[in-house]
Design a protein around this motif. Sequence first.
Motif, PDB file in Angstrom:
ATOM      1  N   ASP A 280       0.840  -1.210   0.000  1.00 26.18           N
ATOM      2  CA  ASP A 280       0.000   0.000   0.000  1.00 26.18           C
ATOM      3  C   ASP A 280       0.868   1.251   0.000  1.00 26.18           C
ATOM      4  OD1 ASP A 280      -2.212   1.635  -0.013  1.00 26.18           O
ATOM      5  OD2 ASP A 280      -2.641   1.402   2.128  1.00 26.18           O
ATOM      6  N   ARG A 281       1.874   1.249  -0.857  1.00 28.98           N
ATOM      7  CA  ARG A 281       2.756   2.405  -0.927  1.00 28.98           C
ATOM      8  C   ARG A 281       2.076   3.547  -1.684  1.00 28.98           C
ATOM      9  NH1 ARG A 281       9.009   2.923  -3.177  1.00 28.98           N
ATOM     10  NH2 ARG A 281       9.203   5.139  -2.668  1.00 28.98           N
ATOM     11  N   LYS A 282       2.178   4.758  -1.138  1.00 28.37           N
ATOM     12  CA  LYS A 282       1.536   5.932  -1.738  1.00 28.37           C
ATOM     13  C   LYS A 282       2.519   6.603  -2.699  1.00 28.37           C
ATOM     14  CE  LYS A 282      -1.842   5.271   1.229  1.00 28.37           C
ATOM     15  NZ  LYS A 282      -3.104   4.641   0.835  1.00 28.37           N
ATOM     16  N   HIS A 283       2.778   5.953  -3.819  1.00 33.95           N
ATOM     17  CA  HIS A 283       3.726   6.482  -4.788  1.00 33.95           C
ATOM     18  C   HIS A 283       2.964   7.040  -5.978  1.00 33.95           C
ATOM     19  CE1 HIS A 283       7.013   6.698  -7.683  1.00 33.95           C
ATOM     20  NE2 HIS A 283       7.866   6.529  -6.685  1.00 33.95           N
ATOM     21  N   THR A 284       3.318   8.241  -6.411  1.00 33.79           N
ATOM     22  CA  THR A 284       2.572   8.917  -7.469  1.00 33.79           C
ATOM     23  C   THR A 284       2.554   8.114  -8.764  1.00 33.79           C
ATOM     24  OG1 THR A 284       3.075  11.075  -6.495  1.00 33.79           O
ATOM     25  CG2 THR A 284       2.357  11.057  -8.788  1.00 33.79           C
ATOM     26  N   ALA A 285       3.684   7.506  -9.135  1.00 34.49           N
ATOM     27  CA  ALA A 285       3.731   6.710 -10.368  1.00 34.49           C
ATOM     28  C   ALA A 285       2.798   5.506 -10.284  1.00 34.49           C
ATOM     29  CB  ALA A 285       5.160   6.258 -10.647  1.00 34.49           C
ATOM     30  N   LEU A 286       2.817   4.835  -9.153  1.00 32.75           N
ATOM     31  CA  LEU A 286       1.924   3.690  -8.966  1.00 32.75           C
ATOM     32  C   LEU A 286       0.477   4.127  -9.067  1.00 32.75           C
ATOM     33  CD1 LEU A 286       1.214   0.785  -8.154  1.00 32.75           C
ATOM     34  CD2 LEU A 286       1.501   1.488  -5.750  1.00 32.75           C
ATOM     35  N   LYS A 287       0.130   5.222  -8.396  1.00 30.52           N
ATOM     36  CA  LYS A 287      -1.254   5.692  -8.409  1.00 30.52           C
ATOM     37  C   LYS A 287      -1.700   6.057  -9.824  1.00 30.52           C
ATOM     38  CE  LYS A 287      -1.844   5.217  -3.995  1.00 30.52           C
ATOM     39  NZ  LYS A 287      -2.756   4.174  -3.475  1.00 30.52           N
ATOM     40  N   ALA A 288      -0.804   6.662 -10.591  1.00 29.26           N
ATOM     41  CA  ALA A 288      -1.157   7.033 -11.958  1.00 29.26           C
ATOM     42  C   ALA A 288      -1.429   5.797 -12.811  1.00 29.26           C
ATOM     43  CB  ALA A 288      -0.043   7.873 -12.570  1.00 29.26           C
ATOM     44  N   LEU A 289      -0.576   4.789 -12.691  1.00 29.87           N
ATOM     45  CA  LEU A 289      -0.745   3.569 -13.481  1.00 29.87           C
ATOM     46  C   LEU A 289      -1.977   2.790 -13.034  1.00 29.87           C
ATOM     47  CD1 LEU A 289       3.014   2.576 -13.574  1.00 29.87           C
ATOM     48  CD2 LEU A 289       1.630   3.227 -15.565  1.00 29.87           C
ATOM     49  N   GLN A 290      -2.203   2.740 -11.734  1.00 32.27           N
ATOM     50  CA  GLN A 290      -3.415   2.087 -11.241  1.00 32.27           C
ATOM     51  C   GLN A 290      -4.655   2.765 -11.815  1.00 32.27           C
ATOM     52  OE1 GLN A 290      -2.611   2.443  -7.004  1.00 32.27           O
ATOM     53  NE2 GLN A 290      -2.574   0.223  -6.801  1.00 32.27           N
ATOM     54  N   GLY A 291      -4.643   4.099 -11.851  1.00 35.91           N
ATOM     55  CA  GLY A 291      -5.790   4.826 -12.376  1.00 35.91           C
ATOM     56  C   GLY A 291      -6.106   4.445 -13.809  1.00 35.91           C
ATOM     57  N   MET A 292      -5.058   4.266 -14.617  1.00 36.44           N
ATOM     58  CA  MET A 292      -5.265   3.869 -16.016  1.00 36.44           C
ATOM     59  C   MET A 292      -5.891   2.475 -16.100  1.00 36.44           C
ATOM     60  SD  MET A 292      -1.656   5.164 -17.662  1.00 36.44           S
ATOM     61  CE  MET A 292      -0.985   6.778 -17.269  1.00 36.44           C
ATOM     62  N   ILE A 293      -5.439   1.585 -15.243  1.00 35.20           N
ATOM     63  CA  ILE A 293      -5.959   0.215 -15.245  1.00 35.20           C
ATOM     64  C   ILE A 293      -7.391   0.193 -14.731  1.00 35.20           C
ATOM     65  CG2 ILE A 293      -5.728  -2.043 -14.137  1.00 35.20           C
ATOM     66  CD1 ILE A 293      -2.658  -1.537 -14.202  1.00 35.20           C
ATOM     67  N   TRP A 294      -7.660   0.937 -13.670  1.00 33.39           N
ATOM     68  CA  TRP A 294      -9.006   0.952 -13.098  1.00 33.39           C
ATOM     69  C   TRP A 294     -10.033   1.504 -14.070  1.00 33.39           C
ATOM     70  CZ3 TRP A 294      -6.778   3.323  -8.008  1.00 33.39           C
ATOM     71  CH2 TRP A 294      -6.221   2.294  -7.226  1.00 33.39           C
ATOM     72  N   GLU A 295      -9.605   2.416 -14.941  1.00 35.92           N
ATOM     73  CA  GLU A 295     -10.552   2.970 -15.904  1.00 35.92           C
ATOM     74  C   GLU A 295     -11.200   1.864 -16.727  1.00 35.92           C
ATOM     75  OE1 GLU A 295     -10.934   6.314 -19.436  1.00 35.92           O
ATOM     76  OE2 GLU A 295      -8.969   5.928 -18.551  1.00 35.92           O
ATOM     77  N   ALA A 296     -10.390   0.916 -17.172  1.00 33.57           N
ATOM     78  CA  ALA A 296     -10.934  -0.197 -17.951  1.00 33.57           C
ATOM     79  C   ALA A 296     -11.939  -0.988 -17.132  1.00 33.57           C
ATOM     80  CB  ALA A 296      -9.800  -1.103 -18.440  1.00 33.57           C
ATOM     81  N   GLY A 297     -11.628  -1.214 -15.870  1.00 34.65           N
ATOM     82  CA  GLY A 297     -12.536  -1.961 -14.998  1.00 34.65           C
ATOM     83  C   GLY A 297     -13.871  -1.267 -14.812  1.00 34.65           C
ATOM     84  N   TYR A 298     -13.813   0.044 -14.589  1.00 33.63           N
ATOM     85  CA  TYR A 298     -15.065   0.804 -14.440  1.00 33.63           C
ATOM     86  C   TYR A 298     -15.872   0.772 -15.733  1.00 33.63           C
ATOM     87  CZ  TYR A 298     -13.573   2.964  -9.989  1.00 33.63           C
ATOM     88  OH  TYR A 298     -13.206   3.196  -8.699  1.00 33.63           O
ATOM     89  N   ARG A 299     -15.204   1.048 -16.831  1.00 34.88           N
ATOM     90  CA  ARG A 299     -15.929   1.157 -18.102  1.00 34.88           C
ATOM     91  C   ARG A 299     -16.457  -0.192 -18.581  1.00 34.88           C
ATOM     92  NH1 ARG A 299     -15.729   6.233 -19.576  1.00 34.88           N
ATOM     93  NH2 ARG A 299     -13.938   7.540 -19.021  1.00 34.88           N
ATOM     94  N   ASN A 300     -15.796  -1.270 -18.168  1.00 37.93           N
ATOM     95  CA  ASN A 300     -16.265  -2.607 -18.514  1.00 37.93           C
ATOM     96  C   ASN A 300     -17.378  -3.088 -17.590  1.00 37.93           C
ATOM     97  OD1 ASN A 300     -14.405  -2.783 -20.586  1.00 37.93           O
ATOM     98  ND2 ASN A 300     -12.894  -3.918 -19.373  1.00 37.93           N
ATOM     99  N   GLY A 301     -17.661  -2.313 -16.546  1.00 36.23           N
ATOM    100  CA  GLY A 301     -18.682  -2.717 -15.592  1.00 36.23           C
ATOM    101  C   GLY A 301     -18.236  -3.814 -14.655  1.00 36.23           C
ATOM    102  N   ASP A 302     -16.917  -3.958 -14.474  1.00 36.81           N
ATOM    103  CA  ASP A 302     -16.406  -5.005 -13.574  1.00 36.81           C
ATOM    104  C   ASP A 302     -16.726  -4.691 -12.116  1.00 36.81           C
ATOM    105  OD1 ASP A 302     -15.398  -6.274 -15.786  1.00 36.81           O
ATOM    106  OD2 ASP A 302     -13.360  -5.482 -15.552  1.00 36.81           O
ATOM    107  N   TYR A 303     -16.937  -3.428 -11.795  1.00 32.51           N
ATOM    108  CA  TYR A 303     -17.293  -2.985 -10.443  1.00 32.51           C
ATOM    109  C   TYR A 303     -17.759  -1.548 -10.518  1.00 32.51           C
ATOM    110  CZ  TYR A 303     -12.445  -1.575 -11.221  1.00 32.51           C
ATOM    111  OH  TYR A 303     -11.291  -1.085 -11.790  1.00 32.51           O
ATOM    112  N   THR A 304     -18.408  -1.093  -9.454  1.00 35.94           N
ATOM    113  CA  THR A 304     -18.681   0.331  -9.251  1.00 35.94           C
ATOM    114  C   THR A 304     -18.028   0.728  -7.937  1.00 35.94           C
ATOM    115  OG1 THR A 304     -20.799  -0.160  -8.175  1.00 35.94           O
ATOM    116  CG2 THR A 304     -20.852   0.370 -10.534  1.00 35.94           C
ATOM    117  N   ALA A 305     -17.761   2.013  -7.770  1.00 36.14           N
ATOM    118  CA  ALA A 305     -17.051   2.484  -6.583  1.00 36.14           C
ATOM    119  C   ALA A 305     -17.987   2.563  -5.385  1.00 36.14           C
ATOM    120  CB  ALA A 305     -16.443   3.858  -6.860  1.00 36.14           C
TER     121      ALA A 305
END
Length: 233
Positions: free
Chosen positions: A78-103
């Motif tokens: 659970d490291r709060k690293h800006t690069a990690l957070k940015a890359l996670q955000g890109m990956i999560w976008e696909a999950g949201y748009r695919n309907g894999d989950y809602t927040a």
Amino acid sequence: MTAPRIILTDIEGTTSSISFVKNVLFPYARAALPGFVATHGQQPAVRRWLDAVATEIAASTCDDAVIVETLQGWIDADRKHTALKALQGMIWEAGYRNGDYTAHLYPEVADVLRRWHAAGLPLYVYSSGSVAAQKLFFGFSDAGDLGALFAGHFDTEIGGKREADSYRRITAALGAAPAQILFLSDVVQELDAAREAGLDTVLLDRLDDYPTPRSGEAANGHTRVTDFTQIQP
């Protein structure tokens, strides 16, 4: 005329459960990282952050597989690293748009946010997740698209959440007096930093996330509530 109160809110543990982030979003990003980097690793927006990780681990020419392994380790920690957070955000976008989950949102949050917005209170987010991830979170929430409620977003590119200077920068960016801003968070150390910068603070102490109530000395002088309906902005 008195300027309207500004609400600055955290996400994880504040508007939303810690378990959603840890049990849904983190594992999704961890599993998707190898394929995402293999497919998108040479795109400039992605390469920027992969190279930042390589520099961080003092291996500027290392293989992407090593970078992915490092990122997965950071997710586990659970490291709060800006690069990690940015890359996670890109990956999560696909999950949201695919309907894999809602927040996830706590049940009262959407209604209270809508009420504050309707009352003319500017709403902002400050989270360790990237701005892009924040917008996805509220755009694909359990309560629907809440993105239009927010006037702006801040992430750790403006500074760490436990550093008073970060809140001074946010105050300057908003062009507001520090005491005009009310910061909501579940983390006492973040609230301490905000208070040092002159902001007002409220501690969210939700039973689902913190089974042992944090009152008295544990709240360190911050106003303590258990849900958004108890907040008086």
